[in-house]
Design an enzyme around this catalytic site. Structure first.
Site, PDB file in Angstrom:
ATOM      1  N   GLY A  58       8.500   4.125  -3.282  1.00 16.29           N
ATOM      2  CA  GLY A  58       8.673   5.364  -2.542  1.00 16.29           C
ATOM      3  C   GLY A  58       7.602   6.402  -2.802  1.00 16.29           C
ATOM      4  CD  GLU A  59       6.421   7.397  -8.129  1.00 13.16           C
ATOM      5  OE1 GLU A  59       5.215   7.457  -8.444  1.00 13.16           O
ATOM      6  OE2 GLU A  59       7.341   7.233  -8.954  1.00 13.16           O
ATOM      7  CB  SER A  60       2.483   9.440  -1.634  1.00 13.66           C
ATOM      8  OG  SER A  60       2.173  10.290  -2.749  1.00 13.66           O
ATOM      9  CE  LYS A  97       5.198   3.760  -9.233  1.00 12.94           C
ATOM     10  NZ  LYS A  97       6.531   3.356  -9.753  1.00 12.94           N
ATOM     11  CB  ILE A  98       2.811   4.069  -0.493  1.00 11.41           C
ATOM     12  CG1 ILE A  98       4.336   4.064  -0.703  1.00 11.41           C
ATOM     13  CG2 ILE A  98       2.471   3.633   0.928  1.00 11.41           C
ATOM     14  CD1 ILE A  98       5.083   5.013   0.201  1.00 11.41           C
TER      15      ILE A  98
END
Length: 1530
Positions: free
Chosen positions: A746-748, A750-751
């Site tokens: 969900g973290e930007s 990590k995405i």
């Protein structure tokens, strides 16, 4: 102009005469009669495909002026579905389109309709049997038939002039010309150009001026000529002739006058085309013409939709037969290379670059059904009109037909399924019709093509590519159809594909079973009962193929990249066979059939090739990249069997590692390092492959790991992305595949990291449109945002296509991406959501386009398909997986079943499970099976029936289960362990019911060997056989099955019983037959063949079943059970004498517990004691190494309670006597003989047993034959006890004494042998042992010397004297002699002296004589040993002891007065001894006064005894000297 009458028309017909013969003639048949006849025929056709129908404007004319003509010729097939085509004004305008509704049904054609498609058999004969004139006559008759119809129907006003001279029609002229020429042909028909006699008929067929009746007759004539086999490969110009026929028939034109005549012509067209394909000359047809034939037949099928039922069925059947004819030729066609096609060409839909085109399932309908009829006027033939069409060179299409036309036909058949898919979604579509009828027809044609093409398909890559991709993709879709008919046909096709092409369809088969069969066969996925049943039937069909499950296991379950299809299917079958809270249904039985088919396949493989050796367990000793494990040779079992077992082991360990990882990622990786699946020092590639190829991982944890900012995690992420193959894949498809393997964090940040790795990999493999990887990254981000926008319910205002295109401007290296490209991406995301939260619980996911594309990519790289042979290489591993659920499923069905055929099916399954378990040494599985089966025998259930025997006879399930249990016990007893307890429980129940055979516990011994010997005492009871130990006398309910039966037939005197009914008698008879079939006695009589472990468990089970003996009274039933179990235990012990070491400890402990806890005589202790004796008796000759243990066990007899011993003493003695007489030479140890003699000694106290015991002792000691150093002492002791025993006459005691004294000769013999055979040192030691035995002998005799009986006592003294004086050759050492004087001689004299003074004459009669004998013995022995004794240092002490006894005997008073005999005897004996001592120089004065104690002490004692002896022994001079010395001393 000739018009069709509504009432009648002239036609050429055939009918059957009353005599059964067939006639052909021109007849006038009423029109309604023909219609009625066709209706009757169609009513009897059991097979019909539902067709495609067609709409036409042709109407039956109501006036003679409205004439319509119809042509079967049609533009290419692409126009067939796209609209209408305007023909010339002379032709009927026909519009072909897919109808809105279709008729349903799918039947089979019966042989009886064959006459409609084919001519009768008389026309099928070849021309070789007829002469030219006969053939000419036939053709002439056909000409006449056509002319007859034409004369009536072809009258053209402009074709003739007024008057008698009229101009004939050109068609008539050509026919008449042929008639004139037909009989003038002088050459063989094979040398005649077929065009000569075919062209006139073909002209009639082509003519648009002829009506349906004329065209029909011409077609019939042509059909007749084709079926005569006039045309073959030897006929001149046969190729041109065949082409002429096909061209003429496919372009047939005729005038439509009424629907019925039109249908007749269409049927005849189908007949002729089918005859062309079945003709011997059909191989001369070109690819082009074969395509034309198929296309024409399909158009007729399509057009027949709105016509009669008969035409519909005929058209479908003809097309089906033509397809069969074409593809039956495929195995004979060599591999052809076609210009314009490559081997890897895919007809299922072209993979477009970066999404330039629709998805796999978005093929345009018109493109998918492109026409096959080539344009004759073009140089290039275009097959299909869509963007995936392929061009062929015209020269290739004109060659004899082969692969090119088969490729296009097969492609066309596959495209029909695509057409159905799109047409069914139209607003005017009839869902039911298109969901069932059309695909059924297409699938039936495809199935026939595959059946006949068979394995030859793999030699032709283009057809194989169609099967692998387009066909299988459609099968996956139609497999989920709600129509059971479609599903059944799909499953039949996949079954054929598996049979012929499974080596090329590994991943496709996996997908089919995962996404179709496993989903539909379970109700939890929403499938209807009909779907479940069809899917289960299909699965059972697969299971009946013996190699199916093995190959699924080897290729899929043992592949880390594939799912466990075998395990899933086996689990499905076992679960589906369970009736959960419902009665047994057909579905349960069906699943059971499949399960048993798998098991029986394993059992058959065992029979085909016995297992040579058990496979070694797999173990990983060092790290090897698990994803790189390869096999050297996939066709050699020696290579692939270890390979797949190793892969399966790795897969299992990975699954365990995944479970650890889901609980704690760090510990999970450590576990894999410990099992050598990951290196000691983790590297990114190994971890990435673990994430990529391991099923069951928590996708949330994987996503968190991959999105982590740690440097190692970033490296793992890029390696993980590198495991994907995005070659030529749409961006959205690639992104879907990538995000299905984990949950996007969900973290930007990590995405971003995840999408960066994805974009880099995607651009690396598919750079066609995208300028760089940044473009791929931005577009991927944009797709994720679009996906969230479109499919998040919280977003109210959705992004439009224009918004999406505008948001992605200038991202492709500063330029815009193609609008079409972005539009397709937009549509794809809107219609199909990218699931960023994968469903982790979906065991069998649905197949979607992206997964299918990925499957096709993987199929190019997957390992080769392993073909199994008839050997059971992997069956053990497979069976270990499914054995438990299988036994449970069969047991549940067996429990719920009520029909005997279901019972038998279950029994077959049980036996197959037992066979596999035994052959693969799966003892636990076999035990579970036995436990389960024993429950169904009802023998272990508490009996509530008044007559359990009758209840058992009436219960077929219980009887079948009982037979099965004992069949398994007899066949596979080697591998039963804990199951023996349950089997014995059943046996005990049968025993209690009196249903066992009389000799069930027999040890198969020879009765003559064990026959009883005559003797005294009561007869023996409670033994194991009919030999010398009869059956146990404990009361039982009955003595056997016949006893029970007779009990039923008899009338109780106390309570009269009713006469048994016929049902009761039948039940008893069934029970009898059941017990006979069980062969229960064989379990024990054949126990000598059991494996050691099984034998040991059987013995332990018997001991367990017997129960622990308890002190006190037990119930008769418990005692009966214990006795019976002991009988069986002793029986198997006797039958396994060569393996007695395995059983002995348990048997001994069980018998010991019985003996030690029994205080009163009973059948159990009797059986224990005599069984033990019998074991020893039978086994001693064969087991010398266990002789000591066997004989030691007999000490238990010595521990019997006195009451028990008293009751069985005589029988015990008899058995011991038999044992000794039979095995004396085998008893060699001192301990063994001690036990035997102890048992014999005890009998001396029992009057009824002593004689037998003494007889056994006599056998041992007589003549010294069986005496040996090991038993000498114990035998002497036993003889002593018999000598002292007063239960018999004194003569036996004297005989016992004689045995004792006679044994001295053995000592003498042994001593002599020792001196001769051994060295000096060894001989000395042995002689010392012999001396010890002699000492024990004389000690025994000494004890008997005190016997109350005078004759025994005196004989004992004489025997003692003989043993003391007769040992010259034994060389008794001085020390032993001194011991002998102290312990034997002096003690005997002292004891006798004491007895004479302390007992009355009544107790000991004539003691004077005994004392005299004792003195004589003392004197004689002393004199004999004087030379040796005098040398001893203790001689003085010995001599003084001698003198003191003399003095005591001299002074003894017997009955209060001194005995005169002793008064005379003592001085006399002493005098003789003194004289001898004087003469020998023993008694002489050796020194001065006070220096010789012997001399002084002697005369001191002698003077006390008899003073006068000194003067008698010593002369006067010496006497005076001695007197003087004595005075001085005084």
């Amino acid at each position: 102009m000739i018009y069709l009458s509504a009432q009648k028309y002239i036609t050429r017909g055939r009918y059957w005469c009353s005599n059964g013969r067939r006639k052909t003639s021109e007849i006038i048949v009423p029109y309604f009669t023909i219609i009625f006849f066709l209706f009757l025929i169609s009513a009897h056709l059991p097979f019909s495909f539902p067709f495609l129908t067609s709409d036409t404007n042709a109407q039956t004319p109501t006036t003679s002026g409205n004439r319509h003509r119809i042509s079967v010729e049609e533009p290419p097939l692409s126009r067939l579905f796209t609209g209408c085509e305007s023909w010339s004004s002379a032709r009927l305008q026909v519009r072909f389109r897919i109808p809105d509704n279709l008729k349903m049904g799918r039947l089979k054609l019966q042989p009886g309709i064959k006459a409609i498609e084919e001519e009768p058999e008389e026309y099928e004969n070849t021309i070789s049997d007829r002469d030219k004139a006969a053939l000419g006559c036939m053709i002439n008759s056909e000409i006449g038939a056509v002319l007859a119809v034409m004369r009536r129907n072809v009258r053209r006003g402009g074709r003739y002039m007024s008057g008698d001279d009229q101009l004939e029609h050109t068609l008539i002229q050509s026919l008449k010309a042929l008639r004139r020429q037909i009989f003038s042909l002088q050459h063989s028909w094979h040398t005649v150009n077929p065009a000569v006699y075919l062209q006139p008929f073909l002209d009639v067929i082509r003519s648009d001026e002829t009506g349906a009746p004329i065209t029909g007759v011409a077609l019939s004539s042509l059909y007749k000529i084709m079926t005569l086999d006039v045309l073959d490969l030897n006929t001149v110009n046969v190729e041109d002739a065949m082409h002429l026929v096909v061209d003429a028939v496919t372009s047939c034109r005729f005038e439509v006058t009424d629907p019925a005549s039109e249908e007749v012509v269409l049927m005849k067209i189908l007949q002729v085309l089918l005859a062309c394909m079945k003709s011997k000359a059909s191989v001369m047809l070109s690819n082009q013409h074969v395509c034309t034939i198929v296309n024409t037949c399909f158009r007729v099928v399509h057009q027949a939709g709105n016509k009669g039922e008969l035409l519909q069925r005929m058209a479908r059947h003809t097309l089906h037969e033509i397809v069969r004819c074409i593809f039956s030729h495929l195995p004979d066609v060599a591999k052809q290379e076609v210009n314009g096609l490559t081997d890897d060409c895919s007809f299922g839909g072209k993979q477009l670059e970066n999404g330039n085109g629709g998805s796999e399932f978005d093929t345009n309908f018109a493109n998918a059904t492109g026409g096959m009829v080539p344009d004759m006027n073009e140089n290039i033939v275009v097959l299909g009109t869509g963007k995936d069409a392929v061009s062929y060179d015209l020269n290739l299409m004109t060659e004899p037909y082969g692969v090119p036309c088969m490729v296009e036909i097969f492609h066309f058949l596959c495209s029909l399924l695509n057409a159905v898919e799109h047409m069914a979604t139209g607003p005017r579509a009839n869902t039911i019709a298109y969901d069932e009828d059309v695909p059924l027809f297409a699938l039936g044609l495809i199935n026939s093509a595959i059946e006949l093409g068979g394995t030859a398909i793999r030699r032709h890559p283009r057809i194989l590519s169609l099967v692998q991709d387009e066909l299988f993709r459609n099968l996956m879709q139609f497999g989920l159809s709600t129509s059971p008919l479609i599903l059944s046909m799909v499953c039949s096709i996949v079954l054929n594909l598996y049979q012929h092409l499974r080596t090329e369809l590994k991943l496709q088969l996996e997908a089919f079973f995962s996404c179709v069969i496993l989903r539909l066969a379970q109700s939890r996925y929403g499938a209807s009962y009909q779907q479940q049943e069809v899917a289960m039937e299909a699965l059972v069909d697969f299971c009946r193929l013996k190699s199916f499950m093995v190959e699924m296991y080897a290729n899929l379950d043992c592949d880390i990249t594939c799912s466990n299809i075998f395990e899933d299917l086996a689990s499905l079958l076992s679960k589906s066979a369970f009736p959960v809270n419902c009665p047994l249904s057909a579905m349960h039985i069906l699943a059971l059939d499949g399960l048993i088919a798998v098991i029986q396949g394993m059992a058959e493989r065992i029979s085909n090739a016995p297992i040579s050796s058990e496979l070694a367990p797999v173990n990983l000793e060092e790290y090897t990249p698990f994803w790189m494990v390869k096999c050297d040779n996939y066709s050699n079992p020696d290579d692939w069997v270890p390979f797949v077992r190793r892969r399966k082991y790795i897969k299992k360990r990975l699954m365990i590692g995944a479970d650890h990882f889901n609980r704690d990622p760090k510990k999970g990786l450590e576990f894999l390092q410990g099992t050598h699946l990951l290196p000691v020092k983790l590297d990114p590639q190994s971890v990435a492959c673990f994430f990529r190829y391991t099923a069951g991982l928590d996708k949330n944890l994987v996503g968190d790991f991959l999105g982590n900012h740690d440097e190692f995690c970033v490296l793992v992420l890029h390696e993980f992305a590198g495991t994907f193959d995005f070659q030529d894949m749409n961006l959205d498809t690639a992104l879907r595949l990538f995000l299905e393997t984990f949950r996007l964090p969900g973290e930007s940040q990590k995405i971003q990291r995840v999408l960066e790795a994805f974009s880099e990999r995607y651009y690396e493999q598919s750079p066609q449109i995208l300028a760089n990887k940044d473009a791929a990254l931005l577009l991927s981000y944009s797709l994720i945002m679009l996906n969230t926008d479109q499919h998040n319910v919280q977003v109210k205002k959705k992004m439009t296509e224009e918004d999406f295109i505008r948001n992605n401007r200038h991202i492709n290296g500063g330029n815009d991406l193609p609008r079409e490209f972005l539009s397709e991406l937009y549509d794809s995301i809107c219609k199909n959501e990218i699931r960023t939260i994968p469903d982790q619980c979906a065991a069998f996911p649905e197949m979607n386009p992206s997964r299918w594309i990925d499957l096709m990519h993987k199929s190019k790289k997957t390992a080769p398909f392993i073909l199994s042979d008839t050997k059971s290489h992997l069956d053990r591993d497979m069976f270990a997986v499914m054995s438990g659920p299988t036994i449970a499923a069969i047991s549940v069905v067996f429990d719920h079943a009520e029909l005997e055929d279901v019972f038998q099916t279950c029994i077959d399954g049980f036996l197959a499970v037992a066979k596999i378990s035994a052959c693969h040494h799966l003892e636990d599985v076999l035990d579970d099976l036995v436990v389960s089966l024993c429950k169904f025998t009802t023998l272990l259930n508490p009996s509530s029936a008044e007559e359990p025997v009758l209840a058992f006879g009436d219960d077929a399930k219980a009887r079948m289960a009982t037979i099965t249990v004992f069949t398994i016990a007899n066949r596979y007893g080697d591998f039963i362990r804990a199951g023996w307890r349950n089997i014995l429980d059943c046996i005990l129940k049968l025993h209690k019911l009196g249903l066992l055979p009389a000799r069930v516990a027999s040890d198969a011994a020879d009765d003559s060997e064990l026959s009883s010997e005559p003797g005294h005492g009561k007869p023996l009871t409670n033994s194991l056989s009919n030999a010398h130990m009869p059956a146990v006398s404990t009361p039982r309910r009955s003595s056997g099955l016949m006893g029970r039966f007779s009990q039923l037939l008899s009338l109780d005197t106390e309570e009269p019983r009713l006469q048994p009914t016929e049902q009761q008698l039948a039940a008893h008879q069934r029970t009898l037959q059941t017990i006979q079939k069980c062969h229960i006695d064989s379990i024990f009589t054949e126990s000598k063949f059991l494996q050691p472990d099984s034998l040991l468990h059987l013995a332990r089970a018997l001991i367990w079943a017997a129960g622990r003996p308890q002190k006190g009274n037990s119930s008769p039933e418990d005692e009966d059970t214990a006795v019976f179990c002991l009988e069986l235990l002793i029986a198997i012990t006797l039958n396994n004498r060569d393996r007695i070491g395995i059983l002995w400890q348990g048997v001994y402990e069980h018998i010991a517990s019985i003996v030690q806890t029994t205080v009163m005589p009973c059948a159990l202790v009797e059986k224990a004691v005599f069984g033990l004796l019998r074991i020893c008796q039978r086994l001693l000759p064969y087991k010398e190494n266990l002789a000591d243990d066997l004989l030691r066990s007999l000490q238990l007899v010595l521990k019997l309670d006195a009451r028990v011993a008293d009751a069985y003493c005589e029988q015990i003695t008899q058995e011991v006597s038999r044992l000794v007489k039979a095995n004396a030479s085998h008893i060699r140890s001192q301990m063994g003989w001690k036990t035997i003699t102890s048992l014999l000694s005890i009998t001396a106290r029992y009057p009824e047993a002593s004689e037998v015991g003494f007889d056994a002792l006599l056998f041992i000691m007589s003549d010294g034959i069986n005496l040996m150093p090991a038993n000498f002492t114990t035998c002497v002791e036993a003889a002593r006890q018999f000598a002292e025993s007063r239960v018999a006459h004194a003569d036996r005691s004297i005989r016992a004494l004689d045995l004792m004294s006679g044994s001295l000769s053995c000592l003498t013999q042994w001593a002599q042998e020792v001196r001769e055979a051994m060295g000096e040192l060894e001989a000395a030691k042995t002689c010392q042992d012999i001396g010890e035995m002699w000492l024990r002998l004389v000690q025994g005799l000494r004890k008997v010397c005190l016997d109350q009986r005078e004759d025994v006592r005196n004989h004992a003294l004489l025997s003692l004297q003989m043993c003391l004086t007769g040992v010259d050759q034994v060389n008794i050492q001085h020390g032993l002699w001194l011991q002998c004087f102290d312990m034997v001689i002096f003690t005997a004299l002292d004891d006798l002296l004491e007895i004479s003074q302390g007992h009355t004459q009544k107790d000991f009669r004539n003691m004077e004589g005994t004392l005299a004998l004792a003195l004589k013995l003392l004197s004689k022995v002393f004199l004999q040993l004087l030379p040796e004794l005098s040398q001893a240092t203790t001689f003085c002490k010995l001599w003084l002891g001698f003198l003191s006894r003399m003095e005591k005997y001299l002074k003894v008073k017997v009955r209060g007065k001194k005995n005169e005999k002793l008064q005379e005897l003592v001085p006399e004996l002493l005098k003789n001894i003194l004289i001898v001592m004087r003469n020998k120089g023993v008694l002489v004065q050796r020194s001065a006064l006070g220096g010789d104690s012997l001399w002084e002490l002697t005369w001191l004692h002698v003077n006390n005894i008899a003073p006068s002896l000194q003067s008698e022994v010593i002369p006067d001079q010496d006497s005076e000297q001695i007197s003087g010395e004595n005075q001085e001393t005084g």
